[in-house]
Motif scaffolding. Structure first.
Motif, short mmCIF file in Angstrom:
data_model
loop_
_atom_site.label_atom_id
_atom_site.label_comp_id
_atom_site.label_asym_id
_atom_site.label_seq_id
_atom_site.Cartn_x
_atom_site.Cartn_y
_atom_site.Cartn_z
N LEU A 77 0.79 -1.38 -0.26
CA LEU A 77 0.02 -0.16 0.06
C LEU A 77 1.03 1.29 -0.12
CD1 LEU A 77 -2.96 1.16 0.17
CD2 LEU A 77 -2.70 1.04 2.75
N GLN A 78 0.71 2.11 -1.02
CA GLN A 78 1.43 3.14 -1.01
C GLN A 78 0.87 4.45 -0.79
OE1 GLN A 78 4.55 2.99 -2.34
NE2 GLN A 78 4.18 0.72 -2.38
N ASN A 79 1.49 5.49 -0.25
CA ASN A 79 1.05 6.84 0.22
C ASN A 79 0.27 7.43 -0.92
OD1 ASN A 79 2.29 7.04 2.82
ND2 ASN A 79 4.17 7.43 1.82
N ASP A 80 -0.54 8.20 -0.76
CA ASP A 80 -1.68 9.03 -1.77
C ASP A 80 -1.21 10.47 -1.55
OD1 ASP A 80 -3.18 9.65 -3.83
OD2 ASP A 80 -5.01 8.71 -3.17
N ILE A 81 -0.34 11.23 -2.19
CA ILE A 81 0.17 12.21 -1.84
C ILE A 81 0.60 12.72 -3.20
CG2 ILE A 81 2.35 11.13 -0.87
CD1 ILE A 81 0.75 14.92 -0.28
N TRP A 82 0.16 13.90 -3.84
CA TRP A 82 0.45 14.33 -4.88
C TRP A 82 1.29 15.68 -4.77
CZ3 TRP A 82 -4.51 15.25 -8.51
CH2 TRP A 82 -5.15 13.65 -8.68
N ILE A 83 2.32 16.00 -5.45
CA ILE A 83 3.05 17.19 -5.84
C ILE A 83 2.70 18.24 -6.89
CG2 ILE A 83 5.16 16.57 -6.62
CD1 ILE A 83 4.84 19.02 -3.85
N VAL A 105 6.03 10.64 -3.15
CA VAL A 105 4.84 11.24 -3.86
C VAL A 105 4.14 10.04 -4.93
CG1 VAL A 105 5.77 13.26 -3.83
CG2 VAL A 105 6.10 11.98 -5.78
N SER A 106 2.82 10.03 -4.90
CA SER A 106 1.95 9.15 -5.84
C SER A 106 1.72 9.66 -7.36
CB SER A 106 0.84 8.55 -5.17
OG SER A 106 0.10 9.59 -4.88
N GLY A 107 1.73 11.12 -7.27
CA GLY A 107 1.60 12.02 -8.44
C GLY A 107 2.22 13.11 -8.59
N SER A 141 6.28 1.37 -6.45
CA SER A 141 5.47 2.24 -7.42
C SER A 141 6.29 3.27 -7.87
CB SER A 141 4.61 2.82 -6.50
OG SER A 141 4.97 3.64 -5.52
N ILE A 142 5.69 3.51 -9.24
CA ILE A 142 6.32 4.79 -9.97
C ILE A 142 5.11 5.75 -9.87
CG2 ILE A 142 7.10 5.43 -11.93
CD1 ILE A 142 8.78 3.31 -10.82
N PRO A 143 5.29 6.98 -9.48
CA PRO A 143 4.45 8.02 -9.24
C PRO A 143 4.02 8.49 -10.69
CG PRO A 143 6.72 9.07 -9.08
CD PRO A 143 6.89 7.41 -9.26
N GLU A 144 2.61 8.71 -10.47
CA GLU A 144 1.80 8.99 -12.25
C GLU A 144 2.44 10.42 -12.30
OE1 GLU A 144 -2.49 9.43 -13.90
OE2 GLU A 144 -2.37 8.73 -11.96
N ALA A 192 -2.49 16.43 -1.59
CA ALA A 192 -1.57 17.20 -2.49
C ALA A 192 -1.22 18.36 -1.99
CB ALA A 192 -2.64 17.23 -3.58
N ILE A 193 -0.02 18.62 -2.44
CA ILE A 193 0.69 19.91 -1.84
C ILE A 193 0.96 20.84 -3.20
CG2 ILE A 193 2.88 20.83 -1.14
CD1 ILE A 193 3.08 18.22 0.63
N LEU A 194 0.66 21.97 -3.38
CA LEU A 194 0.89 22.82 -4.15
C LEU A 194 1.83 23.76 -3.89
CD1 LEU A 194 0.50 24.34 -7.07
CD2 LEU A 194 -1.43 25.55 -6.02
N ILE A 195 3.25 23.86 -4.79
CA ILE A 195 4.32 24.87 -4.87
C ILE A 195 4.20 25.74 -5.83
CG2 ILE A 195 6.82 25.03 -4.53
CD1 ILE A 195 5.59 23.05 -2.43
N GLY A 196 4.32 27.41 -5.37
CA GLY A 196 4.08 28.29 -6.47
C GLY A 196 5.40 28.50 -7.40
N PRO A 197 5.50 29.58 -8.08
CA PRO A 197 6.35 29.85 -8.96
C PRO A 197 7.25 30.47 -8.21
CG PRO A 197 4.70 31.13 -9.46
CD PRO A 197 3.96 30.41 -8.50
#
Length: 249
Positions: A77-83, A105-107, A141-144, A192-197
């Motif tokens: 079972l993998q973490n479900d966390i997107w960046i 990360v998963s995504g 797993s390989i992140p999507e 999910a985590i969002l990083i800005g520019p």
């Protein structure tokens, strides 16, 4: 038989006794860089079947065949966390992809904001670096790797039930550790985590994000961080509170 820690990701079905072909660019790395020979043992893995030892039984000009001889890990079972991040220049982007993959990360989702400097990114290149990082860090797993999109489009099509933490450099967000520790998030399983520019979010973008019911603004402290540093710092916070760092290796 020689013991080997050479790990190779494959999308092919892995079954004991089967012979799997390793071809194209992957074979070039195995034969020219790692100098794998007939009789050597490699590890083949994917997230559906787990990880197996396989013996190289036949070498061809552009591929080789490996016979699966032993299962050494079951699927996990993998973490479900997107960046999500605003794309940055190539060398630092490669570094970012490697490190977020190592951090579980998963995504991986590049999004274009108003202040994004880079105009396009290669999905294929990002996937290549994600696979390489997974092979080197014992991931199954390989992140999507998602196709890039404008920030507004990504938010408008946001999947239901996934919590988004937006790293806000303006100081309006609460401490990320404090936020992650809140009891109201105990039942959240998709993150999910969002990083800005590099130039930061524009005021209108922050307001747009803050108005979404699945968004929480967070702070990574008093210093301005580069995008790749912010990605590593935020994922480290998430792993320490909500991820698998508490799990024994």
């Amino acid at each position: 038989m020689k013991k080997s820690r050479t790990r190779i990701y494959t999308e092919k079905k892995l079954i004991l006794g089967d012979i799997v072909e390793i071809s194209s660019a992957k074979f070039h790395h195995v034969s020219r860089v790692l100098r794998i020979k007939k009789g050597d043992i490699v590890s083949l893995f994917n997230c559906l079947d787990g990880e197996f030892l396989a013996e190289v039984v036949f070498l061809k000009k552009r591929s080789c065949d490996a016979k699966i001889i032993k299962r050494i890990r079951k699927e996990e079972l993998q973490n479900d966390i997107w960046i999500l991040f605003a794309p940055i220049k190539k060398i630092r982007l490669d570094f970012l992809i490697q490190k977020v993959t190592e951090l579980g990360v998963s995504g991986i989702f590049p999004v274009f904001t108003r202040n994004t400097i880079v105009s396009r990114v290669s999905q294929q290149r990002m996937k290549k670096y994600a696979i390489s990082a997974s092979e080197q860090t014992d991931r199954l797993s390989i992140p999507e790797v998602f196709s890039s999109a404008k920030l507004t489009k990504a938010i408008d099509h946001w999947p239901q039930g996934r919590k988004l933490l937006v790293c806000d450099e303006t100081g309006n967000g609460k401490s990320m550790i404090e936020t992650l520790s809140m009891k109201i998030f105990d039942n959240v399983s998709q993150w999910a985590i969002l990083i800005g520019p590099e130039g930061g979010f524009e005021k209108a973008e922050i307001e747009f994000l803050a108005n979404q019911n699945f968004v929480t603004l967070v702070s990574l402290g008093p210093r301005l961080l580069r995008a790749d540093t912010a990605a590593i710092a935020s994922l480290s916070c998430w792993q320490s509170v909500r991820g698998d760092w508490k799990r024994a290796s």
